[in-house]
Design a protein around this motif. Structure first.
Motif, PDB file in Angstrom:
ATOM      1  N   LEU A 116       0.578  -1.649  -0.306  1.00  0.00           N
ATOM      2  CA  LEU A 116      -0.276   0.073   0.212  1.00  0.00           C
ATOM      3  C   LEU A 116       1.141   1.232  -0.430  1.00  0.00           C
ATOM      4  O   LEU A 116       2.189   1.657   0.916  1.00  0.00           O
ATOM      5  CB  LEU A 116      -1.396  -0.038   1.323  1.00  0.00           C
ATOM      6  N   CYS A 128      -8.323   9.312   0.931  1.00  0.00           N
ATOM      7  CA  CYS A 128      -9.058   8.299   1.061  1.00  0.00           C
ATOM      8  C   CYS A 128      -9.310   7.571  -0.537  1.00  0.00           C
ATOM      9  O   CYS A 128      -9.169   6.221  -0.547  1.00  0.00           O
ATOM     10  CB  CYS A 128     -10.211   8.516   1.910  1.00  0.00           C
ATOM     11  N   LEU A 131      -6.095   5.325  -1.617  1.00  0.00           N
ATOM     12  CA  LEU A 131      -6.028   3.834  -0.842  1.00  0.00           C
ATOM     13  C   LEU A 131      -6.949   3.068  -1.415  1.00  0.00           C
ATOM     14  O   LEU A 131      -7.218   2.317  -1.594  1.00  0.00           O
ATOM     15  CB  LEU A 131      -6.309   4.594   0.568  1.00  0.00           C
ATOM     16  N   LEU A 135      -7.377  -0.785  -2.422  1.00  0.00           N
ATOM     17  CA  LEU A 135      -7.923  -1.592  -1.552  1.00  0.00           C
ATOM     18  C   LEU A 135      -9.279  -1.793  -1.759  1.00  0.00           C
ATOM     19  O   LEU A 135      -9.688  -1.587  -2.288  1.00  0.00           O
ATOM     20  CB  LEU A 135      -8.100  -1.201  -0.136  1.00  0.00           C
ATOM     21  N   LEU A 142     -13.451   5.048   4.239  1.00  0.00           N
ATOM     22  CA  LEU A 142     -12.787   5.678   5.078  1.00  0.00           C
ATOM     23  C   LEU A 142     -13.114   6.702   5.136  1.00  0.00           C
ATOM     24  O   LEU A 142     -12.813   7.442   6.039  1.00  0.00           O
ATOM     25  CB  LEU A 142     -11.630   5.294   3.723  1.00  0.00           C
ATOM     26  N   TYR A 171       3.183   0.349   2.921  1.00  0.00           N
ATOM     27  CA  TYR A 171       3.402  -0.161   3.538  1.00  0.00           C
ATOM     28  C   TYR A 171       2.069  -2.121   3.045  1.00  0.00           C
ATOM     29  O   TYR A 171       1.750  -2.260   2.220  1.00  0.00           O
ATOM     30  CB  TYR A 171       1.978   0.009   4.605  1.00  0.00           C
ATOM     31  N   VAL A 173       0.061  -4.740   3.719  1.00  0.00           N
ATOM     32  CA  VAL A 173      -1.288  -5.193   4.374  1.00  0.00           C
ATOM     33  C   VAL A 173      -1.614  -5.699   3.412  1.00  0.00           C
ATOM     34  O   VAL A 173      -1.631  -6.265   2.070  1.00  0.00           O
ATOM     35  CB  VAL A 173      -1.302  -3.373   4.247  1.00  0.00           C
ATOM     36  N   TRP A 175      -5.360  -6.601   1.373  1.00  0.00           N
ATOM     37  CA  TRP A 175      -6.085  -6.031  -0.262  1.00  0.00           C
ATOM     38  C   TRP A 175      -7.525  -5.997   1.029  1.00  0.00           C
ATOM     39  O   TRP A 175      -7.764  -4.957   0.050  1.00  0.00           O
ATOM     40  CB  TRP A 175      -5.825  -7.105  -1.241  1.00  0.00           C
ATOM     41  N   ILE A 177      -8.188  -5.858   3.516  1.00  0.00           N
ATOM     42  CA  ILE A 177      -8.257  -5.046   5.351  1.00  0.00           C
ATOM     43  C   ILE A 177      -9.345  -4.132   5.765  1.00  0.00           C
ATOM     44  O   ILE A 177     -10.454  -3.238   5.169  1.00  0.00           O
ATOM     45  CB  ILE A 177      -6.558  -4.016   6.039  1.00  0.00           C
ATOM     46  N   PRO A 179     -11.024  -1.236   7.003  1.00  0.00           N
ATOM     47  CA  PRO A 179     -11.048   0.485   7.184  1.00  0.00           C
ATOM     48  C   PRO A 179     -10.618   0.325   8.958  1.00  0.00           C
ATOM     49  O   PRO A 179      -9.500   1.417   8.642  1.00  0.00           O
ATOM     50  CB  PRO A 179     -12.209   1.015   7.095  1.00  0.00           C
ATOM     51  N   LEU A 182      -7.099  -0.612   9.004  1.00  0.00           N
ATOM     52  CA  LEU A 182      -6.314  -0.286   8.846  1.00  0.00           C
ATOM     53  C   LEU A 182      -5.630   1.208   9.344  1.00  0.00           C
ATOM     54  O   LEU A 182      -4.404   1.326   9.146  1.00  0.00           O
ATOM     55  CB  LEU A 182      -6.764   0.273   6.973  1.00  0.00           C
ATOM     56  N   ARG A 185      -3.608   0.279  11.978  1.00  0.00           N
ATOM     57  CA  ARG A 185      -2.504   0.284  11.808  1.00  0.00           C
ATOM     58  C   ARG A 185      -1.260   1.345  11.182  1.00  0.00           C
ATOM     59  O   ARG A 185      -0.091   1.290  12.134  1.00  0.00           O
ATOM     60  CB  ARG A 185      -2.508  -0.777  10.318  1.00  0.00           C
TER      61      ARG A 185
END
Length: 346
Positions: A116, A128, A131, A135, A142, A171, A173, A175, A177, A179, A182, A185
Motif C-alpha cells: 500500500l 482516502c 487508498l 484496497l 474510509l 506498507y 497490508v 488487500w 483489510i 477500514p 487500516l 495500523r
C-alpha cells in the motif's frame, strides 16, 4: 499352506495387475490435480471481493489458465466445497503452480499481501480516494471513519488532527483489510516513527507531534526542495515565537480548496477559515497536507536564523529568497511579481 497364502498364490498375477492399474490411476490423478494452472510465464493476481462467487472465480481464471488444469481446479473446488465458500482476498498465482496448490491456498484464504503506497496529498479525503484504488474497501467507508469524531477521540485525535497519522511510505497490508484495521495500523506506524528521540525534539520546541506535523505540512506546501525545508521550518517557527501571523500561502490554497493556484491575490488572503494563516493566528487546526517524513524531520531539526519572510525566487526554480526585514521582503516580492507579470501568469 493357509487359505490366504493359497489365494494370493493363485491370484498373484491378477492382484499385481490391479495394483498396477490403481497406481496408474493415482499417478494420473496426481498429475491431473497438480497440472500447471497458468498458461503464461508471468505472475497473475486474482482479487476476490464479497460480490464474487465460484462462477466469477472461474471467469477470472479462464483467460489465464490452461483448459486441462482449469478443469482440475473446478473438479477440486466441487470436491472440497470451495465452490460454496469463496473467500475474499488477493491471491498471487505464480507460473508452475499446480491447480491443487492454488485451490488449497484460495480455499484457506492464504492471501498475498499488497504494498500500500501513501503519497503526499492535499486532503485526507483525497488520500482516502487514492487508498481505495489500492484496497477492497471504498473511499466512502474510509472518509466516514476519519470524519467520525467519536472514533477519532477514542484514539487520541479529532477529525482535523487524525490526518497526522498518515506518513507517506509503502506498507505491506492485506488487500481486504477493514477500514478500522487500516487506521489502527497507520496509528501503529505513526507511533513507531515518533520514537523517543523525535518526541524529545518536539518537547524542546514546545510542540506536540500533531503540531510538528501540521507545521511540516505547511513546509511541504511551500517547497519540494528538501534542502530548503529546515530553513522554511525555522522561519515559521520564528514567526510563531514572535506571535506573528504565519501568512503561509499554502494555507490559503487549502482554505479555498484550490490546490493548483499559481498566484495568490490579496482578495484571497481575506478568506475566512481557521486554516487561513493570513486571518487566523497560530497553526491551523490540523495539517493542510499529508506531511512527508523529511518535512517532519526538517521541523524537528530546523535551522536557527533570523528570517521572518520568504518569497519564491523570480527564476521559478522552486526555491526562495529569505529576508529578516520587511523592507528586504518587499524588494524580493517586487522581483517575483515582475517575473509573474512578464510570463503572464494569472
Amino acid at each position: 499352506m493357509s487359505k490366504i497364502t493359497a489365494f494370493l498364490k493363485r491370484y498373484k498375477k491378477w492382484l499385481t495387475g490391479c495394483g498396477i492399474v490403481v497406481f496408474v490411476i493415482l499417478a494420473a490423478l496426481h498429475l491431473y490435480c497438480h497440472a500447471t494452472l497458468l498458461k503464461g510465464e508471468e505472475d497473475v493476481h486474482i482479487y476476490l471481493d464479497e460480490n464474487d462467487n465460484i462462477d466469477s472465480v472461474y471467469a477470472k481464471l479462464t483467460p489465464v489458465s490452461s483448459s486441462g488444469a482449469l478443469s482440475a481446479y473446478k473438479m477440486l473446488a466441487g470436491v472440497t466445497g470451495y465452490d460454496r465458500h469463496v473467500r475474499t482476498g488477493h491471491y498471487k498465482i505464480a507460473p508452475g503452480e499446480g491447480a491443487l496448490t492454488v485451490l488449497r491456498r484460495m480455499k484457506n484464504g492464504v492471501q498475498t499481501p499488497i504494498q500500500l503506497v501513501i503519497t503526499p496529498t492535499w486532503t485526507k479525503e483525497m488520500l482516502c480516494g487514492k487508498l481505495a484504488t489500492q484496497l477492497q474497501c471504498d473511499s466512502a467507508a474510509l472518509v466516514a471513519l476519519i470524519n467520525d469524531n467519536t472514533w477519532c477521540k477514542q484514539h487520541g485525535y479529532d477529525t482535523a488532527t487524525i490526518a497526522t497519522i498518515f506518513l507517506p511510505d509503502s506498507y505491506e497490508v492485506w488487500w481486504n483489510i477493514k477500514p478500522e484495521a487500516l487506521m489502527e495500523r497507520m496509528i501503529k506506524e505513526h507511533d513507531t516513527f515518533w520514537d523517543s528521540g523525535r518526541r524529545a525534539k518536539a518537547d524542546a520546541l514546545q510542540l506536540t507531534p500533531e503540531q510538528v506535523t501540521t507545521l511540516a505540512s505547511i513546509v511541504d506546501g511551500e517547497t519540494t526542495n528538501s534542502a530548503e525545508k529546515p530553513t522554511i521550518a525555522g522561519l515559521y517557527y520564528n514567526r510563531m515565537q514572535k506571535d506573528m501571523l504565519l501568512q503561509a500561502d499554502p494555507t490559503v490554497k487549502f482554505a479555498l480548496q484550490k490546490f493548483d493556484l499559481r498566484r495568490i491575490y490579496n482578495s484571497m488572503l481575506r478568506t475566512e477559515s481557521p486554516y487561513n494563516t493570513y486571518v487566523t493566528k497560530g497553526l491551523p487546526p490540523g495539517p493542510i497536507r499529508i506531511a512527508t517524513k523529511d518535512a517532519i524531520d526538517a521541523v524537528l531539526n530546523m535551522h536557527r536564523h533570523h528570517y521572518l519572510y520568504m518569497c519564491a525566487k523570480e527564476d521559478f526554480s522552486g526555491t526562495h529568497n529569505f529576508a529578516a526585514t520587511y523592507a528586504e521582503h518587499q524588494a524580493n516580492a517586487a522581483k517575483y511579481v515582475k517575473a509573474l507579470n512578464e510570463r503572464k501568469i494569472r
